[in-house]
Design an enzyme around this catalytic site. Structure first.
Site, PDB file in Angstrom:
ATOM      1  N   LYS A 216       0.841  -1.201   0.000  1.00  0.00           N
ATOM      2  CA  LYS A 216       0.000   0.000   0.000  1.00  0.00           C
ATOM      3  C   LYS A 216       0.878   1.254   0.000  1.00  0.00           C
ATOM      4  O   LYS A 216       0.699   2.152  -0.794  1.00  0.00           O
ATOM      5  CB  LYS A 216      -0.907  -0.032   1.233  1.00  0.00           C
ATOM      6  CG  LYS A 216      -1.835   1.147   1.360  1.00  0.00           C
ATOM      7  CD  LYS A 216      -2.802   0.932   2.512  1.00  0.00           C
ATOM      8  CE  LYS A 216      -3.569   2.196   2.819  1.00  0.00           C
ATOM      9  NZ  LYS A 216      -4.499   2.040   3.942  1.00  0.00           N
ATOM     10  N   GLU A 222      10.571  -4.805   4.360  1.00  0.00           N
ATOM     11  CA  GLU A 222      10.646  -6.230   4.015  1.00  0.00           C
ATOM     12  C   GLU A 222      10.279  -6.440   2.545  1.00  0.00           C
ATOM     13  O   GLU A 222      10.945  -7.172   1.810  1.00  0.00           O
ATOM     14  CB  GLU A 222       9.673  -7.054   4.884  1.00  0.00           C
ATOM     15  CG  GLU A 222       9.999  -7.079   6.369  1.00  0.00           C
ATOM     16  CD  GLU A 222       9.372  -5.921   7.128  1.00  0.00           C
ATOM     17  OE1 GLU A 222       9.083  -4.858   6.521  1.00  0.00           O
ATOM     18  OE2 GLU A 222       9.175  -6.071   8.348  1.00  0.00           O
ATOM     19  N   GLY A 279      -4.992  -1.945   5.048  1.00  0.00           N
ATOM     20  CA  GLY A 279      -4.187  -3.072   4.564  1.00  0.00           C
ATOM     21  C   GLY A 279      -4.841  -4.411   4.846  1.00  0.00           C
ATOM     22  O   GLY A 279      -4.978  -5.265   3.965  1.00  0.00           O
ATOM     23  N   ARG A 280      -5.302  -4.609   6.086  1.00  0.00           N
ATOM     24  CA  ARG A 280      -5.863  -5.914   6.450  1.00  0.00           C
ATOM     25  C   ARG A 280      -7.273  -6.119   5.911  1.00  0.00           C
ATOM     26  O   ARG A 280      -7.875  -7.168   6.119  1.00  0.00           O
ATOM     27  CB  ARG A 280      -5.834  -6.079   7.974  1.00  0.00           C
ATOM     28  CG  ARG A 280      -6.517  -4.971   8.757  1.00  0.00           C
ATOM     29  CD  ARG A 280      -6.200  -5.065  10.243  1.00  0.00           C
ATOM     30  NE  ARG A 280      -6.660  -3.909  10.998  1.00  0.00           N
ATOM     31  CZ  ARG A 280      -6.013  -2.764  11.081  1.00  0.00           C
ATOM     32  NH1 ARG A 280      -4.878  -2.587  10.430  1.00  0.00           N
ATOM     33  NH2 ARG A 280      -6.478  -1.766  11.812  1.00  0.00           N
ATOM     34  N   GLU A 365      -5.173  -6.769  15.001  1.00  0.00           N
ATOM     35  CA  GLU A 365      -4.647  -5.466  14.588  1.00  0.00           C
ATOM     36  C   GLU A 365      -5.760  -4.416  14.631  1.00  0.00           C
ATOM     37  O   GLU A 365      -5.495  -3.234  14.789  1.00  0.00           O
ATOM     38  CB  GLU A 365      -4.053  -5.566  13.176  1.00  0.00           C
ATOM     39  CG  GLU A 365      -3.017  -4.481  12.904  1.00  0.00           C
ATOM     40  CD  GLU A 365      -2.326  -4.627  11.560  1.00  0.00           C
ATOM     41  OE1 GLU A 365      -2.475  -5.662  10.895  1.00  0.00           O
ATOM     42  OE2 GLU A 365      -1.642  -3.679  11.173  1.00  0.00           O
ATOM     43  N   HIS A 396      -5.402 -33.581  18.100  1.00  0.00           N
ATOM     44  CA  HIS A 396      -4.318 -34.465  18.549  1.00  0.00           C
ATOM     45  C   HIS A 396      -3.223 -33.676  19.237  1.00  0.00           C
ATOM     46  O   HIS A 396      -2.112 -34.173  19.410  1.00  0.00           O
ATOM     47  CB  HIS A 396      -3.765 -35.230  17.346  1.00  0.00           C
ATOM     48  CG  HIS A 396      -4.791 -36.131  16.746  1.00  0.00           C
ATOM     49  ND1 HIS A 396      -4.921 -37.450  17.107  1.00  0.00           N
ATOM     50  CD2 HIS A 396      -5.799 -35.873  15.871  1.00  0.00           C
ATOM     51  CE1 HIS A 396      -5.940 -37.981  16.442  1.00  0.00           C
ATOM     52  NE2 HIS A 396      -6.500 -37.037  15.693  1.00  0.00           N
ATOM     53  N   LYS A 524       7.970  -0.581  12.900  1.00  0.00           N
ATOM     54  CA  LYS A 524       8.676  -0.234  11.664  1.00  0.00           C
ATOM     55  C   LYS A 524       9.749   0.816  11.951  1.00  0.00           C
ATOM     56  O   LYS A 524      10.863   0.749  11.460  1.00  0.00           O
ATOM     57  CB  LYS A 524       7.693   0.292  10.615  1.00  0.00           C
ATOM     58  CG  LYS A 524       6.735  -0.770  10.079  1.00  0.00           C
ATOM     59  CD  LYS A 524       5.891  -0.263   8.906  1.00  0.00           C
ATOM     60  CE  LYS A 524       4.885  -1.296   8.418  1.00  0.00           C
ATOM     61  NZ  LYS A 524       4.073  -0.886   7.278  1.00  0.00           N
TER      62      LYS A 524
HETATM   63  C1  G6Q Z   1      -2.562  -3.742   7.775  1.00  0.00           C
HETATM   64  C2  G6Q Z   1      -1.309  -3.339   8.395  1.00  0.00           C
HETATM   65  C3  G6Q Z   1      -0.071  -4.045   7.904  1.00  0.00           C
HETATM   66  C4  G6Q Z   1       0.321  -3.697   6.471  1.00  0.00           C
HETATM   67  C5  G6Q Z   1       1.755  -4.177   6.233  1.00  0.00           C
HETATM   68  C6  G6Q Z   1       2.210  -3.945   4.823  1.00  0.00           C
HETATM   69  O1  G6Q Z   1      -3.634  -3.293   8.061  1.00  0.00           O
HETATM   70  O2  G6Q Z   1      -1.166  -1.986   8.382  1.00  0.00           O
HETATM   71  O3  G6Q Z   1      -0.205  -5.431   7.994  1.00  0.00           O
HETATM   72  O4  G6Q Z   1      -0.553  -4.273   5.566  1.00  0.00           O
HETATM   73  O5  G6Q Z   1       2.613  -3.548   7.136  1.00  0.00           O
HETATM   74  O6  G6Q Z   1       2.130  -2.591   4.481  1.00  0.00           O
HETATM   75  P1  G6Q Z   1       2.235  -2.144   2.989  1.00  0.00           P
HETATM   76  O7  G6Q Z   1       1.114  -2.722   2.237  1.00  0.00           O
HETATM   77  O8  G6Q Z   1       2.209  -0.651   3.019  1.00  0.00           O
HETATM   78  O9  G6Q Z   1       3.549  -2.674   2.478  1.00  0.00           O
END
Ligand code: G6Q
Length: 562
Positions: A216, A222, A279-280, A365, A396, A524
């Site tokens: 996003k 990463e 994002g989520r 989150e 199990h 971050k």
């Molecule tokens: C989602 C969070 C988090 C995010 C990641 C990746 O709601 O904010 O999981 O999606 O940190 O972020 P980017 O999509 O910006 O790389």
């Protein structure tokens, strides 16, 4: 003296409100009621406490509730103005108050003609344009028309992303494997541990691989590190690809065009989404590109339709028949009154194996917050610890604690009836385990039943008496059963939307902003400071002795000697 961390004197008033106090009082009356008695008293308990929605059945009768409990829980939801907040969310109001953003993942799957406005702009045409672009692109890749630099079609798609840009599409691809393209495989790289991408790339060829860099912000360390490694692998590979060929093998999904360009991806190969998609909550947007390629755009749209149908249900059904509201309020009941600290997601369908991980993020989150919307301290429990794994494997392993541990752990058992495999005997064994477990968690095993069983087993009396207390099960462990006829894209869309709205309702009841994530942002930032020190070998920031000791140990023992 240590600088003050907690500046909040104000306390959220929720626990002194009439609906809350009424529930507290009610809890004292019913807390010892056993579900076995509730079932005995009411032969119609299943009929009364189950709901069918399209091809889905929710049975919530194995919960420690009666009519009064539900009435009071719905009163609490009304007191929190769940309906008003719901309508504000759907209409594009900026309910994410700390970031000043609308929360409109529901617009991404709005299959009606209704316009939806953000800052006076109807966002539906923007969404339609991106969906058309996704269709055109995914069709080309799937049909083999999208040709790589060596003249070969794409056979492997690698989604590079993390968190919300990874878990959603990854979970969807696993859930809809039965709809997958025969010749295209999809992979997900999220971990910055270089062995993740190495492992992935070791069996791929640059000529036939497509990378989707999903981020996003397009600033996530990463993801960008993995994307740069992928680019280097692509350019340095035996196939003699050039910078010019990147356009055929790298596409981006993002809200940040500048950063996409800077990375070297042509904006024409960029799929957009917007800051009003968290994002989520983004799997419905172009973040779903990998899944659209894997299962085809028609199936992707069907998933949106399933979600839209759940949106309509959530918006229109009275609380008494509203699946997300019921699930949310049951969660509040156990978390805030019984003191349950966690809740388990237990799929009995191999295709849903990633659902627990996906919901861990979606729920924790969103509602892992201790300050209310007005910045006051929450003096009540908020988001529960969400965890889980495939139920049959759990039986199990960790189910011991569910059956005989000291904690109350409400569970969601999720199954689909028509399995993906042709092995009918497997299907029935799986289903019977599902049914037996929810029954056992509810019923438990009494002292008499246990004694009888021991006697029948012919164990000597004194040994039987010794063993007896260990073999008694209290039962009364609540579970919801969510049963789906078949794991179609439509059913999956409804299932995920159901959980999203459950999380929303709980956030409203607890008066939280479920749509920011400052805790994640902090991680971050701190990482960047330490990375600078790790790379330079210099110390720039103050750390406690533990962090400093660990940092030195890492430096001393690195395998590059640096
Ligand atoms: C989602 C969070 C988090 C995010 C990641 C990746 O709601 O904010 O999981 O999606 O940190 O972020 P980017 O999509 O910006 O790389």
């Amino acid at each position: 003296m240590r600088p003050a961390r907690v500046i909040l004197n104000a306390k959220s008033p929720l626990i002194n409100t009439p609906a809350w106090l009424a529930l507290l009082d009610h809890y004292e009356r019913v807390k010892k009621d056993h579900m076995v008695d509730l079932f005995d008293q009411d032969p119609k308990r299943f009929e009364r406490y189950s709901i069918e929605f399209n091809d889905m059945l929710l049975d919530y009768s194995k919960n420690r509730v009666n009519d009064k409990t539900l009435e009071l829980l719905f009163d609490l939801a009304k007191q929190a103005k769940v309906e008003e907040w719901r309508d504000r969310m759907f209409s594009g109001d900026k309910i994410n108050n700390t970031e000043g953003r609308a929360v409109l993942h529901t617009a991404l799957r709005n299959r009606s003609d209704k316009p939806i406005f953000v800052d006076d702009e109807n966002v539906m045409p923007l969404i339609e344009t991106e969906l058309d672009k996704m269709r055109a692109f995914s069709d080309k890749v799937r049909s083999g028309q999208w040709i790589g630099y060596a003249g070969l079609p794409i056979t492997n798609v690698v989604n590079i992303g993390i968190g919300g840009s990874d878990l959603g599409p990854n979970m969807v691809c696993r859930a809809l494997e039965r709809y997958a393209h025969n010749n295209i495989r999809v992979h997900f790289v999220s971990n910055v541990d270089g062995s993740h991408i190495d492992q992935m790339l070791s069996h791929l060829r640059p000529e036939t691989t497509l990378f989707i860099v999903a981020s996003k912000t397009f600033t996530t360390q990463e993801t960008l590190t993995n994307a740069n490694t992928a680019k280097k692998w692509f350019l340095d590979g035996a196939g003699r690809a050039t910078e010019y060929d990147i356009a055929k093998h790298f596409v981006a999904v993002s809200t940040n065009e500048e950063a996409v360009k800077e990375f070297g991806i042509d904006p024409r190969n960029m799929f957009r989404f917007w800051d009003w998609v968290g994002g989520r909550y983004s799997l419905w947007s172009s973040v779903g590109l990998a899944s659209a390629i894997y299962v085809g755009m028609d199936n992707f749209i069907e998933m949106l339709e399933g979600a839209h149908e759940m949106d309509n249900h959530f918006q229109t059904a009275p609380f008494e028949e509203n699946i997300p509201v019921i699930l949310a309020m049951l969660g509040v009941w156990y978390g805030n009154f019984f003191g349950a600290e966690s809740s388990a997601i237990l799929p009995y369908d191999h295709s849903l194996r990633m659902l627990p991980a996906y919901l861990e993020q979606a729920d924790m989150e969103s509602n892992g917050k201790s300050v209310d919307r007005e910045g006051r301290q929450a003096t009540y429990s908020t988001g529960k610890i969400i965890w889980g794994a495939e139920g049959i494997n759990g039986q199990h392993a960790f189910y011991q604690l569910l059956h005989q541990g000291t904690r109350l752990i409400p569970t969601d058992f999720i199954a689909s009836v028509q399995s993906q495999s042709d092995h009918q005997n497997h299907r029935d064994i799986l289903a019977s385990n599902f049914l037996a477990q929810t029954e056992a968690l509810m019923r438990g095993r009494t002292i008499e039943e246990t004694r009888k069983q021991l006697e029948e087993g012919g164990i000597e009396l004194h040994k039987a008496e010794q063993r007896l207390p260990h073999m008694i099960f209290e039962g009364n462990q609540p579970s919801n059963s969510i049963v789906i006829k078949k794991m179609t894209p439509r059913a999956l869309g409804s299932l995920i939307a159901m959980y999203e709205h459950k999380i929303f309702v709980q956030g409203i009841v607890w008066n939280l902003n479920s749509y920011d994530q400052w805790g994640v942002e902090l991680g971050k930032k701190l990482t960047n400071n330490i990375l600078e020190e790790l790379e330079s070998g210099e110390n720039h920031y103050e750390h406690d002795s533990s962090t400093k000791g660990l940092l030195d140990w890492f430096r001393k023992n690195r395998n590059d000697g640096g």
